[in-house]
Design a protein around this motif. Structure first.
Motif: not given
Ligand SMILES: [Zn+2]
Ligand SMILES: [Zn+2]
Length: 124
Positions: A77, A80, A117, A120
């Motif tokens: 991701c 994050c 992801c 997110c």
């Protein structure tokens, strides 16, 4: 030292750099630990299949299946830093074959997909 490095790596949920790990181990031991010596231990873990290197993040994760040798696929991701790990030997096998057909030896496919992801993406 190896045990401390492994423990620090295993308790991380996201891929960690050698510096992150050196900091954790340093805190645990109450004295500064050189990132260089952590690097060497992490590389040893990668060679012995205890850890995986996430190349595009310059970071390491504990190997979730140290008993099996195959090419892991990481979804990383951008937001994050989480790395989701999937295994699909038909995908990596096709890459291996293509490289070998091109005369490449000691083939080691590195398959990393960057994106957002699920967590997110749903919060966007
Ligand atoms: Zn895997
Ligand atoms: Zn994310």
């Amino acid at each position: 030292m190896r045990a401390d490095v492994f423990e620090a790596l295993a308790e991380r949920e996201k891929p960690a750099s050698a510096y992150d790990i050196a900091e954790s181990v340093g805190t645990r031991r109450g004295k500064r630990v050189a990132a260089n010596s952590v690097y060497r231990i992490l590389d040893l873990f990668v060679r012995t299949n205890l850890a995986r290197r996430v190349e595009s993040a310059n970071a390491y994760v504990a190997n979730s299946h140290p008993g099996c040798r195959h090419d892991c696929i990481f979804l990383i991701c951008d937001l994050c830093g989480t790395a989701v790990h999937i295994d699909d030997d038909s995908l990596t096998g096709a890459l291996r074959k293509a490289a070998q057909d091109a005369g490449f030896a000691e083939v080691r496919p590195v398959v990393e997909i960057r994106g957002h992801c699920a967590e997110c993406a749903s919060g966007e």
